[in-house]
Design a protein around this motif. Structure first.
Motif, PDB file in Angstrom:
ATOM      1  N   ALA A 238       0.841  -1.212   0.000  1.00  0.00           N
ATOM      2  CA  ALA A 238       0.000   0.000   0.000  1.00  0.00           C
ATOM      3  C   ALA A 238       0.865   1.246   0.000  1.00  0.00           C
ATOM      4  O   ALA A 238       1.793   1.365   0.795  1.00  0.00           O
ATOM      5  N   THR A 239       0.536   2.196  -0.884  1.00  0.00           N
ATOM      6  CA  THR A 239       1.265   3.466  -0.888  1.00  0.00           C
ATOM      7  C   THR A 239       0.303   4.604  -1.214  1.00  0.00           C
ATOM      8  O   THR A 239      -0.660   4.437  -1.962  1.00  0.00           O
ATOM      9  N   GLY A 240       0.590   5.773  -0.617  1.00  0.00           N
ATOM     10  CA  GLY A 240      -0.257   6.945  -0.842  1.00  0.00           C
ATOM     11  C   GLY A 240      -0.950   7.372   0.434  1.00  0.00           C
ATOM     12  O   GLY A 240      -1.883   6.712   0.882  1.00  0.00           O
ATOM     13  N   GLY A 241      -0.449   8.450   1.048  1.00  0.00           N
ATOM     14  CA  GLY A 241      -1.117   9.009   2.229  1.00  0.00           C
ATOM     15  C   GLY A 241      -0.834   8.276   3.522  1.00  0.00           C
ATOM     16  O   GLY A 241      -1.438   8.595   4.545  1.00  0.00           O
ATOM     17  N   ILE A 242       0.072   7.290   3.512  1.00  0.00           N
ATOM     18  CA  ILE A 242       0.416   6.602   4.766  1.00  0.00           C
ATOM     19  C   ILE A 242       1.627   7.319   5.364  1.00  0.00           C
ATOM     20  O   ILE A 242       2.655   7.459   4.698  1.00  0.00           O
ATOM     21  N   ALA A 243       1.488   7.800   6.592  1.00  0.00           N
ATOM     22  CA  ALA A 243       2.615   8.520   7.194  1.00  0.00           C
ATOM     23  C   ALA A 243       2.746   8.265   8.677  1.00  0.00           C
ATOM     24  O   ALA A 243       3.646   8.815   9.319  1.00  0.00           O
ATOM     25  N   ASP A 244       1.876   7.471   9.254  1.00  0.00           N
ATOM     26  CA  ASP A 244       2.069   7.074  10.648  1.00  0.00           C
ATOM     27  C   ASP A 244       1.447   5.695  10.862  1.00  0.00           C
ATOM     28  O   ASP A 244       0.895   5.092   9.931  1.00  0.00           O
ATOM     29  N   ALA A 245       1.547   5.211  12.118  1.00  0.00           N
ATOM     30  CA  ALA A 245       1.134   3.827  12.390  1.00  0.00           C
ATOM     31  C   ALA A 245      -0.371   3.618  12.173  1.00  0.00           C
ATOM     32  O   ALA A 245      -0.796   2.518  11.830  1.00  0.00           O
ATOM     33  N   ARG A 246      -1.157   4.679  12.351  1.00  0.00           N
ATOM     34  CA  ARG A 246      -2.605   4.507  12.137  1.00  0.00           C
ATOM     35  C   ARG A 246      -2.884   4.133  10.689  1.00  0.00           C
ATOM     36  O   ARG A 246      -3.620   3.182  10.399  1.00  0.00           O
ATOM     37  N   GLY A 247      -2.299   4.890   9.766  1.00  0.00           N
ATOM     38  CA  GLY A 247      -2.504   4.597   8.339  1.00  0.00           C
ATOM     39  C   GLY A 247      -1.907   3.255   7.961  1.00  0.00           C
ATOM     40  O   GLY A 247      -2.479   2.495   7.165  1.00  0.00           O
ATOM     41  N   ALA A 248      -0.735   2.953   8.542  1.00  0.00           N
ATOM     42  CA  ALA A 248      -0.064   1.694   8.206  1.00  0.00           C
ATOM     43  C   ALA A 248      -0.883   0.502   8.690  1.00  0.00           C
ATOM     44  O   ALA A 248      -1.058  -0.494   7.967  1.00  0.00           O
ATOM     45  N   ALA A 249      -1.414   0.586   9.922  1.00  0.00           N
ATOM     46  CA  ALA A 249      -2.229  -0.514  10.460  1.00  0.00           C
ATOM     47  C   ALA A 249      -3.507  -0.668   9.633  1.00  0.00           C
ATOM     48  O   ALA A 249      -3.940  -1.792   9.337  1.00  0.00           O
ATOM     49  N   ALA A 250      -4.090   0.457   9.256  1.00  0.00           N
ATOM     50  CA  ALA A 250      -5.314   0.397   8.434  1.00  0.00           C
ATOM     51  C   ALA A 250      -5.025  -0.304   7.112  1.00  0.00           C
ATOM     52  O   ALA A 250      -5.824  -1.118   6.631  1.00  0.00           O
ATOM     53  N   ALA A 251      -3.864  -0.002   6.527  1.00  0.00           N
ATOM     54  CA  ALA A 251      -3.498  -0.623   5.244  1.00  0.00           C
ATOM     55  C   ALA A 251      -3.349  -2.140   5.411  1.00  0.00           C
ATOM     56  O   ALA A 251      -3.807  -2.915   4.565  1.00  0.00           O
ATOM     57  N   LEU A 252      -2.713  -2.556   6.514  1.00  0.00           N
ATOM     58  CA  LEU A 252      -2.579  -4.010   6.736  1.00  0.00           C
ATOM     59  C   LEU A 252      -3.957  -4.641   6.909  1.00  0.00           C
ATOM     60  O   LEU A 252      -4.233  -5.726   6.371  1.00  0.00           O
ATOM     61  N   LEU A 253      -4.841  -3.967   7.646  1.00  0.00           N
ATOM     62  CA  LEU A 253      -6.202  -4.499   7.838  1.00  0.00           C
ATOM     63  C   LEU A 253      -6.936  -4.645   6.498  1.00  0.00           C
ATOM     64  O   LEU A 253      -7.740  -5.561   6.314  1.00  0.00           O
ATOM     65  N   LEU A 254      -6.655  -3.724   5.591  1.00  0.00           N
ATOM     66  CA  LEU A 254      -7.318  -3.764   4.274  1.00  0.00           C
ATOM     67  C   LEU A 254      -6.666  -4.776   3.337  1.00  0.00           C
ATOM     68  O   LEU A 254      -7.069  -4.901   2.187  1.00  0.00           O
ATOM     69  N   GLY A 255      -5.634  -5.474   3.819  1.00  0.00           N
ATOM     70  CA  GLY A 255      -5.076  -6.566   3.022  1.00  0.00           C
ATOM     71  C   GLY A 255      -3.667  -6.353   2.519  1.00  0.00           C
ATOM     72  O   GLY A 255      -3.124  -7.224   1.823  1.00  0.00           O
ATOM     73  N   ALA A 256      -3.055  -5.219   2.850  1.00  0.00           N
ATOM     74  CA  ALA A 256      -1.687  -4.969   2.362  1.00  0.00           C
ATOM     75  C   ALA A 256      -0.700  -5.908   3.055  1.00  0.00           C
ATOM     76  O   ALA A 256      -0.904  -6.320   4.193  1.00  0.00           O
ATOM     77  N   SER A 257       0.385  -6.217   2.339  1.00  0.00           N
ATOM     78  CA  SER A 257       1.466  -7.030   2.913  1.00  0.00           C
ATOM     79  C   SER A 257       2.611  -6.169   3.424  1.00  0.00           C
ATOM     80  O   SER A 257       3.496  -6.653   4.116  1.00  0.00           O
ATOM     81  N   ALA A 258       2.622  -4.899   3.024  1.00  0.00           N
ATOM     82  CA  ALA A 258       3.644  -3.952   3.491  1.00  0.00           C
ATOM     83  C   ALA A 258       3.153  -2.553   3.176  1.00  0.00           C
ATOM     84  O   ALA A 258       2.207  -2.378   2.388  1.00  0.00           O
ATOM     85  N   VAL A 259       3.789  -1.573   3.802  1.00  0.00           N
ATOM     86  CA  VAL A 259       3.447  -0.185   3.481  1.00  0.00           C
ATOM     87  C   VAL A 259       4.672   0.505   2.891  1.00  0.00           C
ATOM     88  O   VAL A 259       5.806   0.195   3.259  1.00  0.00           O
ATOM     89  N   GLN A 260       4.408   1.453   1.993  1.00  0.00           N
ATOM     90  CA  GLN A 260       5.491   2.191   1.339  1.00  0.00           C
ATOM     91  C   GLN A 260       5.219   3.686   1.523  1.00  0.00           C
ATOM     92  O   GLN A 260       4.152   4.166   1.155  1.00  0.00           O
ATOM     93  N   LEU A 261       6.198   4.396   2.090  1.00  0.00           N
ATOM     94  CA  LEU A 261       6.027   5.829   2.367  1.00  0.00           C
ATOM     95  C   LEU A 261       6.991   6.663   1.541  1.00  0.00           C
ATOM     96  O   LEU A 261       8.187   6.354   1.475  1.00  0.00           O
ATOM     97  N   GLY A 262       6.470   7.738   0.945  1.00  0.00           N
ATOM     98  CA  GLY A 262       7.312   8.694   0.249  1.00  0.00           C
ATOM     99  C   GLY A 262       7.418   9.979   1.054  1.00  0.00           C
ATOM    100  O   GLY A 262       8.426  10.236   1.728  1.00  0.00           O
ATOM    101  N   THR A 263       6.338  10.763   1.049  1.00  0.00           N
ATOM    102  CA  THR A 263       6.344  12.058   1.742  1.00  0.00           C
ATOM    103  C   THR A 263       6.720  11.903   3.218  1.00  0.00           C
ATOM    104  O   THR A 263       7.398  12.762   3.780  1.00  0.00           O
TER     105      THR A 263
END
Ligand code: FMN
Length: 377
Positions: A238-263
């Motif tokens: 998952a990438t796009g708008g993830i910048a802290d643990a809340r977004g990262a955990a939400a992404a994992l719950l939605l089925g992501a296997s990892a998170v990718q952060l740019g900004t």
């Protein structure tokens, strides 16, 4: 024993999302399922070294780099860390149609902006900039392959069959960026090992396979991610708008296997962006970024600034297609960066810009992974 070993060996019940992320991380040789996003021009070796040392995946956005620069980047990273990294490149668009009248209107529109920026940077000299480097996609691909990264990611389309075959022969994972379910399915059919689902919140360019259709397929990560996860049988990052643990955990719950952060990594100690850009990110609310073609002709999300307000106004000429617009604005963009003037700077940023922090990158990686595990129980 690493964090990941402890987690993998734990017999206590844990959320299946954490299991999924931990086994994906293990497959890529990572200790944590956190990836630095590839960002052309904003991925210095120092940033990847820090992310690798914290157990995440480093990244090189090679779009603007010559084969020698690609080799040097990999050498610099390997001199400081044994951690894995991804290489990344845009798949080239077909040559766009040219419109001499429109380009002339654009030149007239841009001229005062360029002059204004050059006046703020008096020592740089008029019209001066990085000498034009002619880059060759095939040679860049060869150079990326030669660095033997853990993964190579594509954006804006699919790699040619020969490149995919070469990657498979060398055991390099192909991570294909997709902005729609249809793109993800096409990429998996073409051999992609991993899909990077890029939500419209993402900073920088939108990876739409067809440049002209980008505005029609602006899908947020909350909708895009589960839809892709349901459709493909490969891991999804998952990438796009993830910048802290809340977004990262939400992404994992939605089925992501990892998170990718740019900004989220752009303000870190090891980042190399200009001060005005970093300061702008720190104060940018979600509604203060804009998806625009006015810098390069390809749709990309940036901090809203005075140039964009004007270039996106009703009276302004429409942007030329990529890469024509990019060449037309190059002088202004370079002068704005030299002058550290946010007014006309190409300051890419995602919608969660204000969550980014000026701390060491390792702290971001650690806190993300600790936070994901805490939030998911
Ligand atoms: C400055 C900047 C440059 C980028 N350059 C690239 C690039 O060269 N290749 C690519 O695949 N994505 C590029 N991206 C997009 C990122 O890989 C990723 O999709 C995006 O940063 C995720 O959204 P976030 O910024 O909200 O974390 C860039 C993003 C930024 C902010």
């Amino acid at each position: 024993m690493t964090d990941l070993d402890t987690l993998m060996n734990s017999r206590h019940s844990r959320h299946p999302s954490i299991d999924r992320a931990a086994s994906f991380a293990e497959r890529l040789g990572l200790r944590v399922p956190v990836m630095l996003a590839p960002m052309a021009g904003a991925c210095p070796p120092s940033l990847s070294i820090a992310v690798c040392e914290a157990g995440g995946l480093g990244a090189c956005g090679a779009l603007l780099m010559s084969p020698e620069e690609i080799q040097r980047w990999a050498g610099d990273v390997r001199a400081q860390t044994g951690g894995p990294f991804q290489m990344n490149i845009w798949v080239p668009d077909p040559e766009p149609p040219r419109d001499a009248e429109q380009e002339s209107r654009l030149r007239q529109f841009l001229h005062p902006w360029q002059l204004a920026m050059e006046e703020c940077a008096p020592h740089a000299g008029r019209g001066e900039g990085r000498a034009a480097v002619v880059l060759n996609f095939d040679e860049q691909c060869e150079a990326m392959l030669a660095t033997e990264p853990a993964a190579i990611s594509s954006i804006m389309g699919l790699f040619p069959e020969a490149m995919v075959a070469d990657m498979k022969r060398r055991g390099i994972v192909w991570m294909a960026t997709a902005t729609t379910v249809a793109e993800a399915v096409t990429a998996v059919h073409a051999g992609a090992d991993v899909i990077v689902a890029q939500g419209m919140e993402a900073g920088g360019h939108r990876g739409s396979f067809v440049a002209a259709e980008a505005e029609q397929s602006l899908v947020g990560l909350m909708s895009l991610l589960p839809a892709i996860v349901d459709e493909v049988d490969v891991p999804v990052v998952a990438t796009g708008g993830i910048a802290d643990a809340r977004g990262a955990a939400a992404a994992l719950l939605l089925g992501a296997s990892a998170v990718q952060l740019g900004t989220g990594f752009l303000r870190t100690t090891e980042s190399s962006i200009s001060p005005a850009w970093a300061q702008a990110i720190a104060r940018t609310r979600p509604e203060d970024t804009v998806a625009t073609r006015s810098f390069t002709g390809r749709l990309g999300r940036a901090v809203r600034n005075r140039y964009l307000e004007s270039a996106m106004g009703a009276d302004a000429p429409s942007p030329a297609p990529f890469p024509v617009q990019s060449r037309l604005t190059q002088g202004m963009r370079q002068a704005a960066t030299r002058a550290d003037n946010i007014d006309a700077m190409q300051a890419w940023a995602g919608q969660s810009a204000r969550l980014s922090r000026a701390v060491p990158a390792a702290q971001i990686v650690d806190e993300l992974w600790q936070g994901m595990q805490t939030l998911l129980g």
